[in-house]
Design a protein around this motif. Structure first.
Motif: not given
Length: 121
Positions: A41-49
């Motif tokens: 989101i907006k270049g930030k990578v979130y780990d939603v595993t």
């Protein structure tokens, strides 16, 4: 932005990382066959595993392995809306995107930044 974005159960998050994540690496983290699931989101990578909704067959799997900024801003799960570009959206949609960013930031670890992202602000 107070309590409306707080998770029901407290979440212990790692400090956010700003490691570069290539588009190829992001695309591989699509939640299929036991793969990690990342959403940017907006270049930030979130780990939603850990959330089954982002795994294959899940209701939000369309976002996994991609920067879903535009789709989240438009509250859309249509594949054609899953794009990083969001700057041309109206103020209401930009506000929705910021709300999603806040929501994710309180639930999921930031594992990096999309390499070369131009949609961070």
């Amino acid at each position: 932005m107070g309590g409306k974005f707080e998770p029901k159960e407290p979440v212990n998050l790692d400090p956010p990382k700003n490691d570069p994540i290539s588009l190829e690496e992001l695309a591989r983290a699509n939640g299929s066959e036991g793969q990690k699931a990342y959403v940017a989101i907006k270049g930030k990578v979130y780990d939603v595993t850990g959330n089954k909704a982002y795994q294959t067959g899940g209701s939000y799997n369309v976002f996994a392995g991609k920067d879903a900024s535009r789709a989240l801003a438009k509250t859309s799960t249509k594949a054609e809306d899953v794009k990083p570009e969001w700057q041309d959206l109206d103020d209401k949609e930009k506000g929705v995107l910021n709300d999603w960013d806040t929501f994710f930031s309180k639930r999921y670890n930031v594992v990096g930044i999309v390499e070369g992202a131009t949609n961070t602000e």
